[in-house]
Design a protein around this motif. Sequence first.
Motif, PDB file in Angstrom:
ATOM      1  N   MET A   1       0.959  -1.104  -0.032  1.00  0.00           N
ATOM      2  CA  MET A   1       0.156  -0.263  -0.089  1.00  0.00           C
ATOM      3  C   MET A   1       0.995   1.166  -0.258  1.00  0.00           C
ATOM      4  N   ASP A   2       0.669   2.231  -0.600  1.00  0.00           N
ATOM      5  CA  ASP A   2       1.230   3.438  -0.729  1.00  0.00           C
ATOM      6  C   ASP A   2       0.623   4.445   0.027  1.00  0.00           C
ATOM      7  N   LEU A   3       1.094   4.662   1.191  1.00  0.00           N
ATOM      8  CA  LEU A   3       0.225   5.715   1.881  1.00  0.00           C
ATOM      9  C   LEU A   3       0.753   7.167   1.683  1.00  0.00           C
ATOM     10  N   THR A   4       1.621   7.289   0.728  1.00  0.00           N
ATOM     11  CA  THR A   4       1.959   8.625   0.353  1.00  0.00           C
ATOM     12  C   THR A   4       0.687   9.282  -0.360  1.00  0.00           C
ATOM     13  N   ALA A   5      -0.234   8.490  -0.954  1.00  0.00           N
ATOM     14  CA  ALA A   5      -1.415   8.413  -1.501  1.00  0.00           C
ATOM     15  C   ALA A   5      -2.078   9.475  -0.732  1.00  0.00           C
ATOM     16  N   LEU A   6      -2.167   9.588   0.740  1.00  0.00           N
ATOM     17  CA  LEU A   6      -3.099  10.245   1.475  1.00  0.00           C
ATOM     18  C   LEU A   6      -2.443  11.634   1.597  1.00  0.00           C
ATOM     19  N   PHE A   7      -1.366  12.215   1.138  1.00  0.00           N
ATOM     20  CA  PHE A   7      -0.668  13.310   0.875  1.00  0.00           C
ATOM     21  C   PHE A   7      -1.707  14.090  -0.069  1.00  0.00           C
ATOM     22  N   LYS A   8      -2.432  13.380  -0.947  1.00  0.00           N
ATOM     23  CA  LYS A   8      -3.390  14.035  -2.086  1.00  0.00           C
ATOM     24  C   LYS A   8      -4.653  14.476  -1.307  1.00  0.00           C
ATOM     25  N   MET A   9      -4.965  14.187  -0.282  1.00  0.00           N
ATOM     26  CA  MET A   9      -5.973  14.586   0.478  1.00  0.00           C
ATOM     27  C   MET A   9      -5.963  16.255   0.671  1.00  0.00           C
ATOM     28  N   THR A  10      -6.753  16.952   0.723  1.00  0.00           N
ATOM     29  CA  THR A  10      -6.642  18.452   1.013  1.00  0.00           C
ATOM     30  C   THR A  10      -6.872  18.776   2.353  1.00  0.00           C
ATOM     31  N   TYR A  11      -6.132  19.584   2.902  1.00  0.00           N
ATOM     32  CA  TYR A  11      -6.497  20.077   4.385  1.00  0.00           C
ATOM     33  C   TYR A  11      -6.196  21.453   4.460  1.00  0.00           C
ATOM     34  N   GLY A  12      -6.574  22.051   5.599  1.00  0.00           N
ATOM     35  CA  GLY A  12      -6.229  23.387   5.855  1.00  0.00           C
ATOM     36  C   GLY A  12      -5.385  23.399   7.327  1.00  0.00           C
ATOM     37  N   LEU A  13      -5.165  24.330   7.658  1.00  0.00           N
ATOM     38  CA  LEU A  13      -4.319  24.500   9.043  1.00  0.00           C
ATOM     39  C   LEU A  13      -5.195  25.412   9.823  1.00  0.00           C
ATOM     40  N   TYR A  14      -5.530  24.760  11.167  1.00  0.00           N
ATOM     41  CA  TYR A  14      -6.366  25.496  12.035  1.00  0.00           C
ATOM     42  C   TYR A  14      -5.863  25.361  13.521  1.00  0.00           C
ATOM     43  N   VAL A  15      -6.118  26.184  14.461  1.00  0.00           N
ATOM     44  CA  VAL A  15      -5.908  25.936  15.676  1.00  0.00           C
ATOM     45  C   VAL A  15      -7.190  25.737  16.607  1.00  0.00           C
ATOM     46  N   VAL A  16      -7.363  24.545  17.373  1.00  0.00           N
ATOM     47  CA  VAL A  16      -8.409  24.301  17.903  1.00  0.00           C
ATOM     48  C   VAL A  16      -7.807  24.680  19.508  1.00  0.00           C
ATOM     49  N   SER A  17      -9.150  25.195  20.332  1.00  0.00           N
ATOM     50  CA  SER A  17      -8.728  25.511  21.684  1.00  0.00           C
ATOM     51  C   SER A  17      -9.947  25.317  22.571  1.00  0.00           C
ATOM     52  N   ALA A  18      -9.431  25.530  23.903  1.00  0.00           N
ATOM     53  CA  ALA A  18     -10.637  25.195  24.945  1.00  0.00           C
ATOM     54  C   ALA A  18      -9.874  25.946  26.141  1.00  0.00           C
ATOM     55  N   GLU A  19     -10.916  25.934  27.266  1.00  0.00           N
ATOM     56  CA  GLU A  19     -10.408  26.516  28.469  1.00  0.00           C
ATOM     57  C   GLU A  19     -11.344  25.886  29.528  1.00  0.00           C
ATOM     58  N   THR A 158       5.519  17.702   9.501  1.00  0.00           N
ATOM     59  CA  THR A 158       4.497  17.212  10.136  1.00  0.00           C
ATOM     60  C   THR A 158       4.869  16.628  11.428  1.00  0.00           C
ATOM     61  N   PRO A 159       4.404  17.117  12.765  1.00  0.00           N
ATOM     62  CA  PRO A 159       4.673  16.772  13.942  1.00  0.00           C
ATOM     63  C   PRO A 159       4.041  15.150  14.277  1.00  0.00           C
ATOM     64  N   PRO A 160       4.685  14.541  15.027  1.00  0.00           N
ATOM     65  CA  PRO A 160       4.418  13.022  15.353  1.00  0.00           C
ATOM     66  C   PRO A 160       2.915  12.820  15.797  1.00  0.00           C
ATOM     67  N   LYS A 161       2.281  14.022  16.380  1.00  0.00           N
ATOM     68  CA  LYS A 161       0.968  13.887  17.018  1.00  0.00           C
ATOM     69  C   LYS A 161      -0.045  14.311  15.965  1.00  0.00           C
ATOM     70  N   ALA A 162       0.341  14.878  14.665  1.00  0.00           N
ATOM     71  CA  ALA A 162      -0.635  15.269  13.695  1.00  0.00           C
ATOM     72  C   ALA A 162      -1.347  14.033  13.189  1.00  0.00           C
ATOM     73  N   SER A 163      -2.532  14.032  12.820  1.00  0.00           N
ATOM     74  CA  SER A 163      -3.577  13.028  12.164  1.00  0.00           C
ATOM     75  C   SER A 163      -2.783  12.603  10.774  1.00  0.00           C
ATOM     76  N   SER A 164      -1.958  13.194  10.265  1.00  0.00           N
ATOM     77  CA  SER A 164      -1.498  12.770   8.886  1.00  0.00           C
ATOM     78  C   SER A 164       0.134  12.376   9.148  1.00  0.00           C
ATOM     79  N   TYR A 165       0.505  12.356  10.224  1.00  0.00           N
ATOM     80  CA  TYR A 165       2.100  11.709  10.396  1.00  0.00           C
ATOM     81  C   TYR A 165       2.392  10.787   9.753  1.00  0.00           C
ATOM     82  N   GLN A 166       3.365  10.357   9.210  1.00  0.00           N
ATOM     83  CA  GLN A 166       3.837   8.891   8.893  1.00  0.00           C
ATOM     84  C   GLN A 166       5.235   8.974   9.097  1.00  0.00           C
ATOM     85  N   ALA A 167       5.688   7.951   9.925  1.00  0.00           N
ATOM     86  CA  ALA A 167       7.049   7.900  10.482  1.00  0.00           C
ATOM     87  C   ALA A 167       8.202   7.536   9.423  1.00  0.00           C
TER      88      ALA A 167
END
Length: 167
Positions: A1-19, A158-167
């Motif tokens: 399986m070629d997991l780099t195919a997932l790099f073709k998914m489109t995304y934005g960058l967001y900040v999610v926050s709470a208190e 892409t940091p390790p905790k990102a949903s799109s991270y691949q080692a």
Amino acid sequence: MDLTALFKMTYGLYVVSAEADGKKAGCIINTATQVTAEPPRMTVAVHKDNVTTGVIQKAGAFTVTALDMTADMPYIGNFGFRSSADYDKFEKYGCAESAVGSPYSPEHVCAVFACKLIDTVDVGTHYLFVGEVVDAQKLSDEEPLTYAYYHSTLKGKTPPKASSYQA
């Protein structure tokens, strides 16, 4: 399986926050999606180990800001490469409060979405938080920052905790 195919998914960058309990938390995510229009609902994926995850769960609410094309690496690093456990991410870039009481930084942001948490789905390394959008505001006419632009032009990693991270 070629997991780099997932790099073709489109995304934005967001900040999610709470208190919750006086603790402000926020982090950069690339997985925020409108899932219904009526009622307006969105989902965000946040790593289980993030401080923000626990704060969202306690608060029962979260706020999402869509970063715009003016966002630079110092701003992204402030929210994405530091821990809310021991650092106030909102101090440097200003802090406003959304309709659900979550903090957010209005700088480098084209839209803000205040969400009441209505469901949580365990998807392995992340939780998928489902929120009912109780308030949405367009903050600027700037174009949203895409994840592709972040990688190709800003040369972001892409940091390790990102949903799109691949080692």
